[in-house]
Enzyme design. Sequence first.
Site, mmCIF file in Angstrom:
data_model
loop_
_atom_site.group_PDB
_atom_site.id
_atom_site.type_symbol
_atom_site.label_atom_id
_atom_site.label_comp_id
_atom_site.label_asym_id
_atom_site.label_seq_id
_atom_site.Cartn_x
_atom_site.Cartn_y
_atom_site.Cartn_z
ATOM 1 N N VAL A 102 3.467 -1.462 -8.229
ATOM 2 C CA VAL A 102 4.839 -1.913 -8.034
ATOM 3 C C VAL A 102 5.777 -0.718 -7.871
ATOM 4 O O VAL A 102 5.563 0.339 -8.469
ATOM 5 C CB VAL A 102 5.292 -2.817 -9.221
ATOM 6 N N CYS A 103 6.800 -0.885 -7.025
ATOM 7 C CA CYS A 103 7.896 0.090 -6.915
ATOM 8 C C CYS A 103 9.190 -0.733 -6.919
ATOM 9 O O CYS A 103 9.232 -1.808 -7.506
ATOM 10 C CB CYS A 103 7.742 0.966 -5.670
ATOM 11 N N ARG A 104 10.234 -0.260 -6.292
ATOM 12 C CA ARG A 104 11.491 -1.005 -6.305
ATOM 13 C C ARG A 104 11.418 -2.228 -5.402
ATOM 14 O O ARG A 104 11.775 -3.325 -5.790
ATOM 15 C CB ARG A 104 12.662 -0.105 -5.905
ATOM 16 N N MET A 137 9.951 -4.450 -8.073
ATOM 17 C CA MET A 137 10.708 -4.751 -9.292
ATOM 18 C C MET A 137 11.947 -5.589 -8.995
ATOM 19 O O MET A 137 12.450 -6.277 -9.870
ATOM 20 C CB MET A 137 11.084 -3.466 -10.032
#
Length: 110
Positions: A61-63, A89
């Site tokens: 996961v990242c932004r 996220m």
Amino acid sequence: MNPQNVPSVGVAEIPAGVTLLDVRELDEWQAGHAPEALHIPMSELAGRLEELPSDKDVYVVCRSGGRSARVTQYLNGNGWDAVNIDGGMQSWAAQGKPMVSDGDAEPEVI
């Protein structure tokens, strides 16, 4: 391989018991992250691969999903079973999933 060919799931489809790898930078992590996530910034990943479990799936996961798609592609090319989390996220927070922050501030996605 382009990011569209990377295995991906939505936040609601993440199975229990997997490793959640957060590849955002430190300031993003400190502002808000999933409680059980493992934090290895994308820029440090190649030197910290030994921290990843080799015996279970890694959900990345990242932004918003761009960096995590590249990391998923990299991990899958190096022997892991990795899956990108669509929407990152931002989707996690929008769906009301638990988040914590470092310090006293209310968790947020930056």
